[in-house]
Design a protein around this motif. Structure first.
Motif, PDB file in Angstrom:
ATOM      1  N   ARG A  50       0.839  -1.217   0.000  1.00  0.00           N
ATOM      2  CA  ARG A  50       0.000   0.000   0.000  1.00  0.00           C
ATOM      3  C   ARG A  50       0.865   1.255   0.000  1.00  0.00           C
ATOM      4  N   ILE A  51       1.905   1.278   0.817  1.00  0.00           N
ATOM      5  CA  ILE A  51       2.766   2.457   0.901  1.00  0.00           C
ATOM      6  C   ILE A  51       3.516   2.666  -0.410  1.00  0.00           C
ATOM      7  N   LEU A  52       4.082   1.607  -0.945  1.00  0.00           N
ATOM      8  CA  LEU A  52       4.864   1.756  -2.160  1.00  0.00           C
ATOM      9  C   LEU A  52       4.008   2.061  -3.379  1.00  0.00           C
ATOM     10  N   ASN A  53       2.773   1.553  -3.387  1.00  0.00           N
ATOM     11  CA  ASN A  53       1.879   1.873  -4.498  1.00  0.00           C
ATOM     12  C   ASN A  53       1.505   3.349  -4.507  1.00  0.00           C
ATOM     13  N   LEU A  54       1.415   3.945  -3.316  1.00  0.00           N
ATOM     14  CA  LEU A  54       1.117   5.377  -3.236  1.00  0.00           C
ATOM     15  C   LEU A  54       2.212   6.210  -3.888  1.00  0.00           C
ATOM     16  N   ASN A  55       3.423   5.669  -3.898  1.00  0.00           N
ATOM     17  CA  ASN A  55       4.554   6.371  -4.510  1.00  0.00           C
ATOM     18  C   ASN A  55       4.787   5.950  -5.958  1.00  0.00           C
ATOM     19  N   ASN A  56       3.830   5.189  -6.512  1.00  0.00           N
ATOM     20  CA  ASN A  56       3.956   4.705  -7.890  1.00  0.00           C
ATOM     21  C   ASN A  56       5.265   3.933  -8.090  1.00  0.00           C
ATOM     22  N   THR A  57       5.586   3.115  -7.110  1.00  0.00           N
ATOM     23  CA  THR A  57       6.817   2.344  -7.160  1.00  0.00           C
ATOM     24  C   THR A  57       6.745   1.279  -8.256  1.00  0.00           C
ATOM     25  N   HIS A  58       7.863   1.058  -8.910  1.00  0.00           N
ATOM     26  CA  HIS A  58       7.927   0.055  -9.978  1.00  0.00           C
ATOM     27  C   HIS A  58       7.661  -1.329  -9.394  1.00  0.00           C
ATOM     28  N   PRO A  59       6.908  -2.170 -10.106  1.00  0.00           N
ATOM     29  CA  PRO A  59       6.617  -3.520  -9.592  1.00  0.00           C
ATOM     30  C   PRO A  59       7.869  -4.303  -9.215  1.00  0.00           C
ATOM     31  N   HIS A  60       8.955  -4.103  -9.942  1.00  0.00           N
ATOM     32  CA  HIS A  60      10.193  -4.814  -9.608  1.00  0.00           C
ATOM     33  C   HIS A  60      10.666  -4.441  -8.202  1.00  0.00           C
ATOM     34  N   ASP A  61      10.535  -3.157  -7.849  1.00  0.00           N
ATOM     35  CA  ASP A  61      10.950  -2.725  -6.515  1.00  0.00           C
ATOM     36  C   ASP A  61       9.999  -3.235  -5.438  1.00  0.00           C
ATOM     37  N   LEU A  62       8.708  -3.333  -5.765  1.00  0.00           N
ATOM     38  CA  LEU A  62       7.749  -3.908  -4.811  1.00  0.00           C
ATOM     39  C   LEU A  62       8.157  -5.339  -4.460  1.00  0.00           C
ATOM     40  N   GLN A  63       8.409  -6.113  -5.499  1.00  0.00           N
ATOM     41  CA  GLN A  63       8.781  -7.505  -5.269  1.00  0.00           C
ATOM     42  C   GLN A  63      10.155  -7.600  -4.609  1.00  0.00           C
ATOM     43  N   GLY A  64      11.062  -6.698  -4.963  1.00  0.00           N
ATOM     44  CA  GLY A  64      12.405  -6.716  -4.382  1.00  0.00           C
ATOM     45  C   GLY A  64      12.398  -6.452  -2.890  1.00  0.00           C
ATOM     46  N   LEU A  65      11.572  -5.486  -2.456  1.00  0.00           N
ATOM     47  CA  LEU A  65      11.497  -5.173  -1.028  1.00  0.00           C
ATOM     48  C   LEU A  65      10.906  -6.344  -0.254  1.00  0.00           C
ATOM     49  N   LEU A  66       9.860  -6.954  -0.803  1.00  0.00           N
ATOM     50  CA  LEU A  66       9.262  -8.109  -0.133  1.00  0.00           C
ATOM     51  C   LEU A  66      10.254  -9.264  -0.072  1.00  0.00           C
ATOM     52  N   SER A  67      10.986  -9.475  -1.156  1.00  0.00           N
ATOM     53  CA  SER A  67      11.976 -10.549  -1.186  1.00  0.00           C
ATOM     54  C   SER A  67      13.102 -10.295  -0.184  1.00  0.00           C
ATOM     55  N   PHE A  68      13.477  -9.035  -0.020  1.00  0.00           N
ATOM     56  CA  PHE A  68      14.552  -8.669   0.909  1.00  0.00           C
ATOM     57  C   PHE A  68      14.215  -9.094   2.333  1.00  0.00           C
ATOM     58  N   TYR A  69      12.937  -8.985   2.690  1.00  0.00           N
ATOM     59  CA  TYR A  69      12.502  -9.374   4.039  1.00  0.00           C
ATOM     60  C   TYR A  69      11.816 -10.742   4.066  1.00  0.00           C
ATOM     61  N   ASP A  70      11.915 -11.467   2.954  1.00  0.00           N
ATOM     62  CA  ASP A  70      11.352 -12.814   2.892  1.00  0.00           C
ATOM     63  C   ASP A  70       9.867 -12.806   3.212  1.00  0.00           C
ATOM     64  N   LEU A  71       9.178 -11.795   2.691  1.00  0.00           N
ATOM     65  CA  LEU A  71       7.740 -11.648   2.929  1.00  0.00           C
ATOM     66  C   LEU A  71       6.965 -12.108   1.700  1.00  0.00           C
ATOM     67  N   PRO A  72       5.763 -12.655   1.894  1.00  0.00           N
ATOM     68  CA  PRO A  72       4.981 -13.157   0.757  1.00  0.00           C
ATOM     69  C   PRO A  72       4.367 -12.027  -0.049  1.00  0.00           C
ATOM     70  N   PHE A  73       4.201 -12.299  -1.344  1.00  0.00           N
ATOM     71  CA  PHE A  73       3.505 -11.365  -2.222  1.00  0.00           C
ATOM     72  C   PHE A  73       2.004 -11.550  -2.003  1.00  0.00           C
ATOM     73  N   PRO A  74       1.233 -10.505  -1.721  1.00  0.00           N
ATOM     74  CA  PRO A  74      -0.200 -10.664  -1.416  1.00  0.00           C
ATOM     75  C   PRO A  74      -0.973 -11.287  -2.579  1.00  0.00           C
ATOM     76  N   ARG A  75      -1.841 -12.218  -2.250  1.00  0.00           N
ATOM     77  CA  ARG A  75      -2.647 -12.872  -3.291  1.00  0.00           C
ATOM     78  C   ARG A  75      -3.543 -11.883  -4.010  1.00  0.00           C
ATOM     79  N   SER A  76      -3.940 -10.830  -3.294  1.00  0.00           N
ATOM     80  CA  SER A  76      -4.873  -9.863  -3.892  1.00  0.00           C
ATOM     81  C   SER A  76      -4.253  -9.121  -5.074  1.00  0.00           C
ATOM     82  N   LEU A  77      -2.923  -9.128  -5.181  1.00  0.00           N
ATOM     83  CA  LEU A  77      -2.252  -8.398  -6.260  1.00  0.00           C
ATOM     84  C   LEU A  77      -1.810  -9.290  -7.403  1.00  0.00           C
ATOM     85  N   VAL A  78      -2.165 -10.573  -7.328  1.00  0.00           N
ATOM     86  CA  VAL A  78      -1.799 -11.488  -8.410  1.00  0.00           C
ATOM     87  C   VAL A  78      -2.559 -11.110  -9.676  1.00  0.00           C
TER      88      VAL A  78
END
Length: 385
Positions: free
Chosen positions: A100-128
């Motif tokens: 939600r925070i990164l989408n507000l900043n129009n963050t690139h999808p690659h960076d969204l996935q990269g940040l989640l991967s950095f903390y070993d967090l799952p990608f939300p199913r709602s965004l599939v």
């Protein structure tokens, strides 16, 4: 900032008494109430950022944004975490907050996935993201296709199985004559309020593989089909994510008409097929959302393998676990445990039977000795009496 830093602490810990735990803006502590390693790492990095304004050095290996942009992320994440009521305490909730925070900043999808991967967090199913597609007109091995009535959510049994009905009203000539007669007789019995007879006739209809689902407040004759989704294997209901898989399938198909391409029939009599619902290929959705395995024992389609691989990489759904148990291995283990229980019971019964035989033999022998003794006493008495 260093004097006002707020430290998110791990589950079970108490907030540090020698650091401030509130801010003037929200009066809310930045909390961390789960033992998940990824969330703990994020919590510590947020605390470090509030103290030093520095983001993790290794983050740039996972994202392409500049350090300045990353600092803006962490500032917004810190504020959002404080303002969350209740604060996030599961990997999925933390992932949703970051997205939600990164989408507000129009963050690139690659960076969204990269940040989640950095903390070993799952990608939300709602965004599939799912592709929109129609059922193919021709498919190798296709036997026939079904166009179902709206699916009753209660008829969804788990994440890969369901019962559907196909209207028989348009093709009554294909319905067995005894079923047509039973329908007429049942309607007559209901009109006469002879509900016992009507129920008996309904049972006869159901035993023949038909049903009477209610559509637009009217019962119609329909043929019943038990369906197994082709090429995937969802967690069993007693397994982790079993309920989530069933709920997702209900969400996709509940109350909707389906097109089902039938390719086979399994050992349990279920028709195995590909399911399409309002432009969605159901197997694609279940695999991409991490709620099923690609069942490679019976299916070698490369697109299904890719969808599972992508879900694994993003740690979506059941892939949030490092080593999720395979459904077929779980079923094998359950079967072995059931067989062991049966073996123990049969062994106990056998031992009990042997004991009963021994007791019978023992008491029978004693009885024979008693009879012989009595006979001897009688003969002695009769001879010398």
């Amino acid at each position: 900032m260093g004097n006002n830093a707020v430290r998110p602490v791990a589950a079970g810990d108490q907030y540090s008494s020698n650091t401030s735990t509130t801010t003037a803006a929200t009066d809310q502590p930045l909390r961390h109430s789960t033992s998940a390693a990824g969330i703990s790492a994020l919590a510590q990095d947020l605390y470090h950022f509030e103290s030093t304004s520095q983001v993790p050095d290794d983050l740039s290996k996972h994202v392409t944004s500049t350090k300045e942009t990353q600092s803006k992320w962490y500032e917004k994440i810190s504020n959002a975490w404080r303002e969350s009521k209740p604060p996030p305490n599961t990997p999925e909730q933390v992932s949703n907050l970051l997205i939600r925070i990164l989408n507000l900043n129009n963050t690139h999808p690659h960076d969204l996935q990269g940040l989640l991967s950095f903390y070993d967090l799952p990608f939300p199913r709602s965004l599939v993201e799912l592709t929109t597609c129609d059922p193919p007109l021709v498919a190798k091995g296709l036997k026939f296709s079904l166009h179902t009535l709206p699916v009753d959510p209660k008829a969804v049994q788990d994440g890969d199985g369901m019962i559907v009905y196909v209207s028989a009203q348009e093709s009554l000539s294909d319905v067995p004559q005894e079923i047509q007669i039973a329908m007429v007789e049942r309607n007559k019995a209901r009109a006469e309020r002879n509900y016992g007879k009507a129920d008996a006739l309904l049972l006869q209809i159901k035993d023949a593989g038909y049903g009477l689902p209610v559509i637009n407040n009217e019962q119609i004759l329909a043929q019943k089909y038990r369906i197994r989704l082709r090429g995937i294997d969802a967690p069993e209901m007693s397994m982790p994510y079993g309920k989530e898989a069933k709920d997702e399938l209900v969400k996709i198909i509940g109350g909707k008409c389906l097109t089902i391409l039938i390719f086979d029939q399994d050992q349990y009599g279920r028709h195995v097929g590909d399911i399409y619902c309002n432009g969605i290929f159901v197997q694609e959705s279940m695999l991409k959302k991490g709620l099923a395995w690609h069942y490679t024992f019976h299916d070698r389609r490369q697109e299904l393998a890719k969808w599972e691989k992508d879900a694994r990489a993003k740690r979506i759904g059941l892939w949030a676990s490092s080593k999720p148990e395979k459904p077929w291995e779980w079923r094998k283990k359950q079967k072995e445990e059931d067989n062991n229980i049966v073996f123990i019971i049969m062994g106990f019964i056998s031992i009990l039977f042997i004991l009963l035989l021994a007791l019978f033999y023992f008491f029978r022998l004693e009885m024979c000795c008693s009879i012989v003794t009595l006979v001897c006493i009688y003969l002695i008495y009769a001879r010398y009496g």
